[in-house]
Design a protein around this motif. Structure first.
Motif, PDB file in Angstrom:
ATOM      1  N   ARG A 145      -2.589   4.595   5.598  1.00 16.99           N
ATOM      2  CA  ARG A 145      -2.851   3.239   4.678  1.00 16.99           C
ATOM      3  C   ARG A 145      -1.453   2.732   3.858  1.00 16.99           C
ATOM      4  O   ARG A 145      -1.495   1.660   3.663  1.00 16.99           O
ATOM      5  N   GLN A 146      -0.434   3.612   3.755  1.00 16.31           N
ATOM      6  CA  GLN A 146       0.522   3.247   3.176  1.00 16.31           C
ATOM      7  C   GLN A 146       1.500   2.251   4.003  1.00 16.31           C
ATOM      8  O   GLN A 146       2.135   1.296   3.816  1.00 16.31           O
ATOM      9  N   SER A 203       2.234  -6.423   2.522  1.00 16.63           N
ATOM     10  CA  SER A 203       2.901  -7.198   1.547  1.00 16.63           C
ATOM     11  C   SER A 203       3.831  -8.160   1.931  1.00 16.63           C
ATOM     12  O   SER A 203       4.079  -9.300   1.590  1.00 16.63           O
ATOM     13  N   ALA A 223      -0.345  -1.029   4.286  1.00 14.20           N
ATOM     14  CA  ALA A 223       0.028  -1.641   2.788  1.00 14.20           C
ATOM     15  C   ALA A 223       1.300  -2.381   2.954  1.00 14.20           C
ATOM     16  O   ALA A 223       1.396  -3.480   2.319  1.00 14.20           O
ATOM     17  N   VAL A 261      -5.580  -5.233   1.589  1.00 11.16           N
ATOM     18  CA  VAL A 261      -4.510  -5.190   0.501  1.00 11.16           C
ATOM     19  C   VAL A 261      -4.474  -6.412  -0.146  1.00 11.16           C
ATOM     20  O   VAL A 261      -4.524  -7.475   0.158  1.00 11.16           O
ATOM     21  N   ILE A 296      -4.113  -1.335  -2.448  1.00  6.24           N
ATOM     22  CA  ILE A 296      -4.926  -1.291  -1.515  1.00  6.24           C
ATOM     23  C   ILE A 296      -6.570  -1.344  -2.039  1.00  6.24           C
ATOM     24  O   ILE A 296      -6.752  -0.315  -2.803  1.00  6.24           O
ATOM     25  N   GLY A 307       0.139  -5.525  -3.498  1.00  7.59           N
ATOM     26  CA  GLY A 307       0.431  -4.203  -2.591  1.00  7.59           C
ATOM     27  C   GLY A 307      -0.642  -3.162  -2.806  1.00  7.59           C
ATOM     28  O   GLY A 307      -0.804  -2.170  -2.309  1.00  7.59           O
TER      29      GLY A 307
END
Length: 343
Positions: free
Chosen positions: A155-156, A163, A159, A137, A143, A141
């Protein structure tokens, strides 16, 4: 990561299979902290270390097996006091190491971010079936890379954790969505800006680079600021500081050493550096000379709280006399400040 980057680059270019061993947790005494890495190629060559000698042999064996079956593994070692003494350590402890086959695309993207001096975070689920669920990342933020086995939700989730970790700037294990994740933050190298190219600056550039700092020299006196005197400098600027420092965007990863003894150069540098987020602004000066400098800065309207930020005489008090000893004192003080800022 930066210490093993050249070797990794060569091995990837040669098409070698490579395993990456990463310290993801430590307890008790440990010579290497979370984020420390060792690379092992298919021929058993190594670069870097994970323990300073205690467990490297076992990690190499596991890494070679990891390359054969293409399965990551999570290892935990208890380092006894006896084992520690055998490799010159004072006492034992425990450490946890994640061993993974190197994903070439992940590595190439990561190397690009490192070379561009952009902050980047790499996150891995430690309890995944193959240890390979990870993402890369960027600072905003975004990816940059994600393991194909991760769904959009995974994934989110990673991520978001990345951050937050980049704001903290420290590698650590965390619990994310009920799962253990290792977050590794790789920040740009710190900058040391030298104002003035005197003998102390020559010694400072060498020591600073050994400690991982990028060095930038600012000195309008061309005879002092030459590539021959400063072969390790990232940039040399022959303008007065007030014309250079604003464009350099001094930030919390920037350290400033003012070294000329010339008010025409030193004072403008301080007027730019002291209101900036730079955590360290040191001046090579006697206390008596500094009293006159303080009066001049006040006349320029600089706030008292900013003037108090000046560190002078520069460096830790070690009785330094030679340029090399002064450079050692300055870098010791900068490292002290840096470690304090980073917690």
């Amino acid at each position: 990561m930066r210490d093993i980057q050249p070797a990794l680059g060569r091995w990837v270019k040669e098409g070698k299979a490579v395993a990456l061993a990463t310290v993801v947790g430590t307890w008790g005494s440990s010579p290497r902290q979370p984020g420390a890495r060792m690379a092992i190629d298919s021929e058993g060559r190594i670069e870097g270390s994970v323990s300073g000698g205690c467990v490297e042999g076992a990690v190499i064996t596991e890494a070679l097996e990891c390359l054969q079956n293409k399965q990551s593994r999570r290892l935990e070692f208890g380092v006894t006091d006896e084992m520690a003494w055998q490799v010159g350590l004072s006492c034992g402890g425990r450490l946890e190491v994640l061993v993974q086959p190197l994903e070439t695309e992940w590595w190439q993207l990561l190397a690009g971010e490192l070379e561009a001096e952009r902050p980047v975070a790499s996150l891995a689920f430690l309890e995944s079936a193959d240890g390979g669920e990870r993402v890369l990342v960027g600072a905003a933020g975004a990816i940059l890379w994600a393991h194909p086995g991760l769904d959009d939700s995974g994934r989110q989730t990673l991520a978001g954790a990345a951050s937050e970790a980049l704001r903290n700037g420290r590698p650590a294990q965390e619990e994310v969505a009920g799962r253990q994740v290792f977050v590794d933050c790789l920040l740009p190298r710190p900058r040391l800006i030298l104002i003035g190219g005197a003998h102390v600056a020559v010694a400072l550039q060498s020591l600073a680079r050994q400690l991982g700092f990028r060095v930038i020299l600012v000195d309008p006196r061309r005879a002092f600021a030459t590539p021959e005197r400063f072969p390790g400098a990232e940039a040399i600027h022959h303008q007065y500081p007030q014309h250079v420092l604003p464009a350099l965007a001094l930030d919390s990863n920037t350290y400033v050493a003012v070294l000329t003894h010339d008010p025409k150069i030193d004072d403008p540098a301080l007027l730019e550096a002291l209101p900036s987020p730079a955590p360290y602004v040191g001046v090579l000066s006697s206390r008596r000379t500094h009293q006159k400098r303080v009066a001049r800065l006040r006349e320029e309207g600089l706030e008292e709280s900013l003037i108090e930020r000046v560190r002078t005489p520069i460096g830790l008090e070690i009785g330094a006399r030679t340029p090399e000893e002064i450079a050692l004192a300055v870098m010791a003080e900068i490292v002290q400040v840096r470690n304090s800022v980073q917690g």
